[in-house]
Design an enzyme around this catalytic site. Structure first.
Site, PDB file in Angstrom:
ATOM      1  N   TYR A  22       0.846  -1.206   0.000  1.00 14.80           N
ATOM      2  CA  TYR A  22       0.000   0.000   0.000  1.00 14.80           C
ATOM      3  C   TYR A  22       0.881   1.256   0.000  1.00 14.80           C
ATOM      4  CZ  TYR A  22      -2.744   3.795   2.156  1.00 14.80           C
ATOM      5  OH  TYR A  22      -3.325   5.006   2.458  1.00 14.80           O
TER       6      TYR A  22
HETATM    7  P1  NAD Z   1     -12.272   5.544   2.208  1.00 13.96           P
HETATM    8  O1  NAD Z   1     -12.129   4.154   1.673  1.00 13.96           O
HETATM    9  O2  NAD Z   1     -13.288   5.795   3.248  1.00 13.96           O
HETATM   10  O3  NAD Z   1     -12.555   6.532   0.987  1.00 13.96           O
HETATM   11  C1  NAD Z   1     -12.038   6.327  -0.308  1.00 13.96           C
HETATM   12  C2  NAD Z   1     -13.197   6.415  -1.300  1.00 13.96           C
HETATM   13  O4  NAD Z   1     -12.674   6.328  -2.628  1.00 13.96           O
HETATM   14  C3  NAD Z   1     -14.203   5.275  -1.145  1.00 13.96           C
HETATM   15  O5  NAD Z   1     -15.510   5.777  -0.921  1.00 13.96           O
HETATM   16  C4  NAD Z   1     -14.110   4.523  -2.476  1.00 13.96           C
HETATM   17  O6  NAD Z   1     -15.361   4.002  -2.898  1.00 13.96           O
HETATM   18  C5  NAD Z   1     -13.577   5.584  -3.428  1.00 13.96           C
HETATM   19  N1  NAD Z   1     -12.823   5.042  -4.566  1.00 13.96           N
HETATM   20  C6  NAD Z   1     -11.783   4.184  -4.513  1.00 13.96           C
HETATM   21  N2  NAD Z   1     -11.351   3.905  -5.757  1.00 13.96           N
HETATM   22  C7  NAD Z   1     -12.127   4.634  -6.607  1.00 13.96           C
HETATM   23  C8  NAD Z   1     -12.163   4.777  -8.021  1.00 13.96           C
HETATM   24  N3  NAD Z   1     -11.318   4.084  -8.823  1.00 13.96           N
HETATM   25  N4  NAD Z   1     -13.073   5.605  -8.564  1.00 13.96           N
HETATM   26  C9  NAD Z   1     -13.935   6.304  -7.769  1.00 13.96           C
HETATM   27  N5  NAD Z   1     -13.958   6.183  -6.430  1.00 13.96           N
HETATM   28  C10 NAD Z   1     -13.059   5.370  -5.852  1.00 13.96           C
HETATM   29  O7  NAD Z   1     -10.821   5.980   2.705  1.00 13.96           O
HETATM   30  P2  NAD Z   1     -10.361   7.205   3.617  1.00 13.96           P
HETATM   31  O8  NAD Z   1      -9.884   6.649   4.907  1.00 13.96           O
HETATM   32  O9  NAD Z   1     -11.371   8.278   3.563  1.00 13.96           O
HETATM   33  O10 NAD Z   1      -9.053   7.670   2.815  1.00 13.96           O
HETATM   34  C11 NAD Z   1      -9.137   8.650   1.793  1.00 13.96           C
HETATM   35  C12 NAD Z   1      -7.759   8.794   1.140  1.00 13.96           C
HETATM   36  O11 NAD Z   1      -6.812   9.204   2.113  1.00 13.96           O
HETATM   37  C13 NAD Z   1      -7.227   7.499   0.520  1.00 13.96           C
HETATM   38  O12 NAD Z   1      -6.573   7.827  -0.678  1.00 13.96           O
HETATM   39  C14 NAD Z   1      -6.207   7.001   1.552  1.00 13.96           C
HETATM   40  O13 NAD Z   1      -5.169   6.262   0.944  1.00 13.96           O
HETATM   41  C15 NAD Z   1      -5.691   8.317   2.101  1.00 13.96           C
HETATM   42  N6  NAD Z   1      -5.202   8.208   3.489  1.00 13.96           N
HETATM   43  C16 NAD Z   1      -6.063   7.891   4.480  1.00 13.96           C
HETATM   44  C17 NAD Z   1      -5.609   7.812   5.807  1.00 13.96           C
HETATM   45  C18 NAD Z   1      -6.504   7.448   6.934  1.00 13.96           C
HETATM   46  O14 NAD Z   1      -5.983   7.301   8.056  1.00 13.96           O
HETATM   47  N7  NAD Z   1      -7.822   7.327   6.736  1.00 13.96           N
HETATM   48  C19 NAD Z   1      -4.256   8.090   6.071  1.00 13.96           C
HETATM   49  C20 NAD Z   1      -3.399   8.387   5.020  1.00 13.96           C
HETATM   50  C21 NAD Z   1      -3.888   8.476   3.731  1.00 13.96           C
HETATM   51  C1  UGA Z   2      -3.902   4.145   8.700  1.00 13.49           C
HETATM   52  C2  UGA Z   2      -4.826   3.961   7.484  1.00 13.49           C
HETATM   53  O1  UGA Z   2      -5.550   2.740   7.569  1.00 13.49           O
HETATM   54  C3  UGA Z   2      -4.087   3.985   6.190  1.00 13.49           C
HETATM   55  O2  UGA Z   2      -5.033   4.078   5.116  1.00 13.49           O
HETATM   56  C4  UGA Z   2      -3.188   5.160   6.173  1.00 13.49           C
HETATM   57  O3  UGA Z   2      -2.512   5.295   4.995  1.00 13.49           O
HETATM   58  C5  UGA Z   2      -2.249   5.133   7.360  1.00 13.49           C
HETATM   59  O4  UGA Z   2      -3.053   5.221   8.533  1.00 13.49           O
HETATM   60  C6  UGA Z   2      -1.318   6.297   7.375  1.00 13.49           C
HETATM   61  O5  UGA Z   2      -1.198   6.999   8.345  1.00 13.49           O
HETATM   62  O6  UGA Z   2      -0.660   6.493   6.370  1.00 13.49           O
HETATM   63  P1  UGA Z   2      -2.798   2.555  10.454  1.00 13.49           P
HETATM   64  O7  UGA Z   2      -1.810   3.455  11.089  1.00 13.49           O
HETATM   65  O8  UGA Z   2      -2.491   1.109  10.402  1.00 13.49           O
HETATM   66  O9  UGA Z   2      -3.146   2.976   8.964  1.00 13.49           O
HETATM   67  O10 UGA Z   2      -4.184   2.864  11.205  1.00 13.49           O
HETATM   68  P2  UGA Z   2      -5.174   1.947  12.037  1.00 13.49           P
HETATM   69  O11 UGA Z   2      -5.780   0.891  11.190  1.00 13.49           O
HETATM   70  O12 UGA Z   2      -6.104   2.850  12.733  1.00 13.49           O
HETATM   71  O13 UGA Z   2      -4.204   1.217  13.081  1.00 13.49           O
HETATM   72  C7  UGA Z   2      -3.571   1.920  14.143  1.00 13.49           C
HETATM   73  C8  UGA Z   2      -2.843   0.919  15.026  1.00 13.49           C
HETATM   74  O14 UGA Z   2      -3.801   0.047  15.600  1.00 13.49           O
HETATM   75  C9  UGA Z   2      -1.874   0.027  14.249  1.00 13.49           C
HETATM   76  O15 UGA Z   2      -0.732  -0.191  15.034  1.00 13.49           O
HETATM   77  C10 UGA Z   2      -2.638  -1.282  14.089  1.00 13.49           C
HETATM   78  O16 UGA Z   2      -1.809  -2.409  14.070  1.00 13.49           O
HETATM   79  C11 UGA Z   2      -3.523  -1.300  15.319  1.00 13.49           C
HETATM   80  N1  UGA Z   2      -4.801  -2.029  15.087  1.00 13.49           N
HETATM   81  C12 UGA Z   2      -5.573  -1.764  14.003  1.00 13.49           C
HETATM   82  C13 UGA Z   2      -5.182  -2.976  16.006  1.00 13.49           C
HETATM   83  O17 UGA Z   2      -4.477  -3.243  17.006  1.00 13.49           O
HETATM   84  N2  UGA Z   2      -6.350  -3.652  15.809  1.00 13.49           N
HETATM   85  C14 UGA Z   2      -7.161  -3.409  14.744  1.00 13.49           C
HETATM   86  O18 UGA Z   2      -8.221  -4.048  14.604  1.00 13.49           O
HETATM   87  C15 UGA Z   2      -6.774  -2.422  13.815  1.00 13.49           C
END
Ligand code: NAD
Ligand code: UGA
Length: 316
Positions: A149
């Site tokens: 990823y």
């Molecule tokens: P999310 O899955 O809730 O939202 C992503 C949305 O994109 C979904 O609704 C999905 O249906 C849509 N999507 C995916 N592929 C598509 C496509 N080909 N065409 C149209 N729609 C599409 O995820 P999120 O947590 O809201 O994350 C949003 C963005 O931020 C992502 O790019 C993710 O990699 C990035 N990001 C998220 C986190 C986090 O902690 N949530 C951290 C770092 C980066």
């Molecule tokens: C998150 C998002 O899922 C990614 O999309 C994003 O890109 C990433 O942050 C980021 O910062 O770049 P992550 O840090 O793994 O990834 O976030 P969580 O899924 O909330 O996990 C946080 C911590 O909790 C991790 O150490 C994970 O191992 C732990 N965890 C997660 C658990 O112990 N149990 C669970 O069920 C899920």
């Protein structure tokens, strides 16, 4: 001002759209409702958006859609669509990550080459760093992702930089550090933790709980996205929450907020999980005035309240 928000039905995207509409923008949202998690949750994310006069949602897959009508007359593009999730990106599913995170980003950038767009803001990730060599981590640290990823999010960033330097597309890649808040994706830790605490089920704990994250509240991420779009900033910047906390500490805060301790089931370490993250946000502060405002306790409190409200509404 007309803005395009890709991934509008997602966790971060739906919060961003609400904020933009509140300030009078015309918002063109696009989402394909991928199967990563259930459509009913994404429909719930859209509840505050559907029916609003300035909001239009297009259900299109950006990997195959004709992009010209989507980007026509758009001032800013917020590119949030993607395949998220660190731990599921191994094996056969990698092709999905490649398509949704790399190919889609390239297609969008290509469609903007000759358009006078003010900013293309890309949702990058702290996962590009892997186990970073220094904490807090600044953008000068060499990215070494630990998960497939992270490799695809870094490739997306490189594409933004290529189109910025080669074709003057004004891109800003924001490296979000673990975003949380109401409507968080159901695979993420806090969504599961709050669900476990309110239902009395145990929380599946990965690793030994001493791993730390720079958790970032979703409203702060929305503020960073909007500030980056409004400013002259281009390039790559960290967006973190302002403090580093271990999962064990998070467990006890959620236990306190819910009035009972949360039991855990040890699931062992997960391939692709980094040990620690911590953002140096100096560049975001100087570049576009970003300062995180929400403490972990405040943000978790908002999540618990939202979840309790949803339970009450479900029961009535
Ligand atoms: P999310 O899955 O809730 O939202 C992503 C949305 O994109 C979904 O609704 C999905 O249906 C849509 N999507 C995916 N592929 C598509 C496509 N080909 N065409 C149209 N729609 C599409 O995820 P999120 O947590 O809201 O994350 C949003 C963005 O931020 C992502 O790019 C993710 O990699 C990035 N990001 C998220 C986190 C986090 O902690 N949530 C951290 C770092 C980066
Ligand atoms: C998150 C998002 O899922 C990614 O999309 C994003 O890109 C990433 O942050 C980021 O910062 O770049 P992550 O840090 O793994 O990834 O976030 P969580 O899924 O909330 O996990 C946080 C911590 O909790 C991790 O150490 C994970 O191992 C732990 N965890 C997660 C658990 O112990 N149990 C669970 O069920 C899920």
């Amino acid at each position: 001002m007309t803005v395009l928000v890709t991934g509008a039905a997602g966790f971060v995207g739906s919060h961003l759209c609400e904020s933009l509409l509140d300030d009078g923008f015309e918002v063109r949202g696009v989402d394909s409702f991928t199967e990563y998690y259930g459509r009913e949750r994404k429909e719930a994310n859209l509840a505050g958006l559907r029916g609003r006069a300035r909001f239009r949602l297009l259900e299109e897959d950006l990997a195959t859609a004709t992009l010209e009508p989507l980007v026509e007359d758009v001032d800013v593009v917020f590119h949030l669509a993607g395949q998220p999730g660190v731990r599921g990106s191994w094996g056969q599913d990698f092709t999905v990550y490649l398509q949704r995170n790399v190919l889609v980003t390239q297609r969008l950038l290509e469609s903007l080459r000759d358009r006078p767009v003010h900013k293309f803001v890309y949702a990058s990730s702290s996962s590009v760093y892997g186990d970073a060599e220094s904490l807090p981590t600044s953008e000068t640290v060499v990215p070494r992702p630990l998960s497939p990823y992270g490799v695809t999010k870094l490739a997306g960033e490189h594409l933004c930089e290529l189109y910025r330097k080669g074709f003057a597309v004004p891109t800003a890649s924001l490296r979000f550090f673990t975003v949380y808040g109401p409507r968080q994706r159901p695979d993420m830790a806090f969504a599961r933790l709050v669900e476990a605490a309110t239902s009395g089920q145990p929380f599946p704990l990965y690793g030994d709980g001493s791993q730390t994250r720079d958790f970032t509240y979703v409203a702060d991420v929305v503020s960073a996205l909007r500030r980056a779009a409004d400013s002259a900033f281009t390039g790559v910047a960290n967006v973190g929450g302002g403090s580093r906390v271990s999962m064990r500490d998070v467990l006890s805060i959620v236990g306190e907020l819910c009035g009972r301790p949360v039991a855990t089931v040890d699931m062992g370490p997960q391939r692709g999980d980094v040990r620690h993250t911590s953002a140096d946000t100096s560049l975001a502060r100087y570049g576009f005035g970003y300062v995180p405002r929400t403490s972990l306790r405040q943000g978790l409190g908002a999540m618990v309240e939202y979840s309790q409200q949803a339970v009450l509404e479900g029961a009535s």
